[in-house]
Design an enzyme around this catalytic site. Structure first.
Site, PDB file in Angstrom:
ATOM      1  N   GLU A 225     -14.584   9.193 -21.098  1.00 13.92           N
ATOM      2  CA  GLU A 225     -15.192   8.000 -21.698  1.00 13.92           C
ATOM      3  C   GLU A 225     -15.840   8.282 -23.056  1.00 13.92           C
ATOM      4  O   GLU A 225     -15.723   7.465 -23.965  1.00 13.92           O
ATOM      5  CB  GLU A 225     -16.210   7.376 -20.738  1.00 13.92           C
ATOM      6  CG  GLU A 225     -15.553   6.771 -19.502  1.00 13.92           C
ATOM      7  CD  GLU A 225     -16.536   6.016 -18.618  1.00 13.92           C
ATOM      8  OE1 GLU A 225     -17.133   5.034 -19.067  1.00 13.92           O
ATOM      9  OE2 GLU A 225     -16.714   6.440 -17.464  1.00 13.92           O
ATOM     10  N   HIS A 241      -6.418  25.491  -1.787  1.00 12.05           N
ATOM     11  CA  HIS A 241      -5.316  25.210  -0.862  1.00 12.05           C
ATOM     12  C   HIS A 241      -4.224  24.380  -1.526  1.00 12.05           C
ATOM     13  O   HIS A 241      -3.347  23.870  -0.846  1.00 12.05           O
ATOM     14  CB  HIS A 241      -5.870  24.523   0.393  1.00 12.05           C
ATOM     15  CG  HIS A 241      -6.887  25.393   1.091  1.00 12.05           C
ATOM     16  ND1 HIS A 241      -6.544  26.323   2.041  1.00 12.05           N
ATOM     17  CD2 HIS A 241      -8.222  25.514   0.902  1.00 12.05           C
ATOM     18  CE1 HIS A 241      -7.640  26.977   2.431  1.00 12.05           C
ATOM     19  NE2 HIS A 241      -8.678  26.497   1.752  1.00 12.05           N
ATOM     20  N   LYS A 333     -10.497  -4.822 -18.304  1.00 12.87           N
ATOM     21  CA  LYS A 333     -11.290  -5.812 -17.560  1.00 12.87           C
ATOM     22  C   LYS A 333     -10.895  -7.220 -18.014  1.00 12.87           C
ATOM     23  O   LYS A 333     -10.769  -8.136 -17.210  1.00 12.87           O
ATOM     24  CB  LYS A 333     -12.792  -5.564 -17.750  1.00 12.87           C
ATOM     25  CG  LYS A 333     -13.320  -4.370 -16.941  1.00 12.87           C
ATOM     26  CD  LYS A 333     -14.825  -4.160 -17.078  1.00 12.87           C
ATOM     27  CE  LYS A 333     -15.309  -2.970 -16.261  1.00 12.87           C
ATOM     28  NZ  LYS A 333     -16.728  -2.680 -16.352  1.00 12.87           N
TER      29      LYS A 333
HETATM   30  C1  F6R Z   1     -19.092   2.259 -19.141  1.00 13.19           C
HETATM   31  C2  F6R Z   1     -18.948   2.946 -17.874  1.00 13.19           C
HETATM   32  C3  F6R Z   1     -18.027   2.381 -16.837  1.00 13.19           C
HETATM   33  C4  F6R Z   1     -18.751   1.312 -15.990  1.00 13.19           C
HETATM   34  C5  F6R Z   1     -17.810   0.706 -14.945  1.00 13.19           C
HETATM   35  C6  F6R Z   1     -18.529  -0.253 -13.997  1.00 13.19           C
HETATM   36  O1  F6R Z   1     -20.140   2.871 -19.857  1.00 13.19           O
HETATM   37  O2  F6R Z   1     -19.581   3.943 -17.648  1.00 13.19           O
HETATM   38  O3  F6R Z   1     -17.546   3.440 -16.054  1.00 13.19           O
HETATM   39  O4  F6R Z   1     -19.848   1.901 -15.348  1.00 13.19           O
HETATM   40  O5  F6R Z   1     -16.772   0.042 -15.600  1.00 13.19           O
HETATM   41  O6  F6R Z   1     -19.266  -1.209 -14.685  1.00 13.19           O
HETATM   42  P1  F6R Z   1     -20.799  -1.453 -14.275  1.00 13.19           P
HETATM   43  O7  F6R Z   1     -21.453  -0.141 -14.430  1.00 13.19           O
HETATM   44  O8  F6R Z   1     -21.311  -2.471 -15.249  1.00 13.19           O
HETATM   45  O9  F6R Z   1     -20.770  -1.947 -12.873  1.00 13.19           O
END
Ligand code: F6R
Length: 340
Positions: A225, A241, A333
Site C-alpha cells: 500500500e 512444509h 471500491k
Molecule cells: C487504506 C487501507 C485499506 C483499508 C481497507 C478497509 O489505508 O489501509 O486497507 O483499511 O480498504 O477500509 P476501512 O479501514 O475504512 O474499513
C-alpha cells in the site's frame, strides 16, 4: 506535546513516525469500558473480530499477542459472512476506519442478527449507524486506515483484555519504550532505510513465527500500500512444509527474505529458523536476520511493526511513489459500487 501538534495527517512519513504517540492516543471511554466489564460478567463464549485491510491488522496483532493468555477463542473474519456457531454468547468487535467497508458491514449485520453483542471502532458512517445503541469507539478522523493501526490498537487491546478478564497491558510504557528504541535505529547495523534499499530491486518476503506472523503480514501490506510494491509474507513452521521448495526459484527471481526474530523462540524454533535461513542462502538468496532485541512480546509485536512501517515509507521514497494514496483500492471500491 499531544499527537495533534506533531503529526501531519496529510503525510505518511509523519503518521508513521508518530506510531508511538498514536499508541496512547485513543483510549476507550468509560461507557465502553463499563460495557466490556458488563459483557465479561454476563459471560462470553468467544470474541469475533471483524475488519478488512488496514482496519483488520490491530485485531490480528492483539489476537496473536493474547493467544496463550486466554481460554476463550478469538476468531478473526475478513469476509462477508460469519461462521454458524456465532450466537448471543459471542461478542463481535468490528473495526472499519471509514465505517463503509462492505465486507465488514455485511458480517456485522449478520452477527447482530444472531444476537451477538457488538462493539464498533470507527470514525462514523454506516458502521456507527448499524451499531445503534451498542458501544462505538470513535476514532480520530483524517488518517489513512493503515496509519491508524496504533490508534485502533490503543483502544482495542484494553477492551479485549477486559472482555477476557486479563491484566491490562501498560501501553503507555510500551509506547514510551518504542519511542526510545526507535530513536536508536539510526545507529543499528540495519536501519529501515537500509532494508528499503535492499528491497528496491527484490521482492520482499517477511517471515514470522507466532505473535510475529501478523507483523510479517502487516509488513507485506505496507510494502503493497505505501510503496506500491509486490511483497509477500509467510509463517514458520508452516513455510518449512511448502514455501521452502520455492527457494529453488531464487536464482531466477530476486527475493529479499526478512526473518523477524523473537526472544520467545525456544531451541527447537531457533534451530528451525536458522536451518531455513541456511536453505535460502544455499539457493542463492541473501536473507536478513532482523533481531530488534525488544524486551517483551508486545514490544516485539509493535516495535517490529513500527520499524517495518518505516521501511515502507523509505521504500516509497526510493521508488518515487506516493505512499498516501491507494488509487487502486479506491478505484476497485468504486467499480464494485457501480456493479452493485
Ligand atoms: C487504506 C487501507 C485499506 C483499508 C481497507 C478497509 O489505508 O489501509 O486497507 O483499511 O480498504 O477500509 P476501512 O479501514 O475504512 O474499513
Amino acid at each position: 506535546m499531544s499527537w495533534q501538534d506533531s503529526i501531519d495527517t496529510t503525510n505518511m512519513r509523519s503518521m508513521v513516525s508518530g506510531f508511538p504517540q498514536l499508541l496512547r492516543s485513543s483510549r476507550p471511554n468509560d461507557y465502553i469500558l463499563q460495557e466490556a466489564v458488563r459483557l465479561h460478567e454476563r459471560g462470553i463464549d468467544g470474541i469475533l473480530l471483524l475488519g478488512m485491510g488496514g482496519s483488520a491488522i490491530a485485531g490480528e496483532i492483539c489476537r496473536a499477542y493474547l493467544h496463550d493468555k486466554t481460554a476463550k477463542p478469538i476468531l478473526s473474519v475478513r469476509d462477508y459472512t460469519i461462521p454458524q456457531f456465532i450466537n448471543d454468547t459471542w461478542v463481535t468487535v468490528a473495526v472499519s476506519y471509514s465505517g463503509n467497508t462492505e465486507e465488514t458491514l455485511s458480517a456485522f449485520k449478520e452477527a447482530q442478527s444472531r444476537g451477538s453483542s457488538t462493539i464498533a471502532f470507527t470514525t462514523g458512517a454506516t458502521l456507527k449507524e448499524y451499531a445503534g445503541d451498542s458501544p462505538v469507539h470513535i476514532l480520530w478522523p483524517g488518517f489513512q486506515p493503515r496509519a491508524a493501526l496504533p490508534m485502533v490498537l490503543s483502544g482495542l487491546l484494553p477492551v479485549l483484555e477486559i472482555l477476557l478478564d486479563l491484566d491490562t497491558t501498560d501501553l503507555d510504557t510500551v509506547s514510551v519504550d518504542i519511542e526510545h528504541v526507535s530513536s536508536l535505529w539510526a545507529g543499528m547495523q540495519t536501519t529501515p532505510a537500509d532494508l528499503a534499499k535492499m528491497a528496491k530491486d527484490a521482492i520482499p518476503l517477511f517471515i514470522g513465527w507466532r505473535h510475529l506472523i501478523p507483523v510479517a503480514y502487516r509488513a507485506r501490506c505496507q510494502m503493497n500500500e505505501n510503496a506500491k510494491k509486490m511483497a509477500f509474507s509467510s509463517e514458520l513452521p508452516e513455510a518449512n512444509h511448502n514455501e521452502i521448495e520455492g527457494t529453488a526459484s531464487c536464482v531466477k527471481t530476486q527475493f529479499l527474505p526478512v526473518f523477524l526474530r523473537s526472544n520467545e523462540e525456544d531451541k527447537r524454533i531457533q534451530t528451525r529458523i536458522e536451518a531455513t535461513i541456511e536453505t535460502f542462502i544455499e539457493n542463492g538468496c541473501s536473507p536478513v536476520n532482523l533481531d530488534l532485541e525488544l524486551p517483551s512480546r508486545i514490544h516485539e509485536s509493535l516495535g517490529y511493526t513500527h520499524f517495518l512501517d518505516s521501511m515502507s515509507v523509505e521504500l516509497a521514497e526510493i521508488l518515487g511513489v506516493d505512499p498516501m494514496h491507494v488509487e487502486r483500492i479506491t478505484e476497485l471500491k468504486k467499480k464494485l459500487e457501480i456493479k452493485t
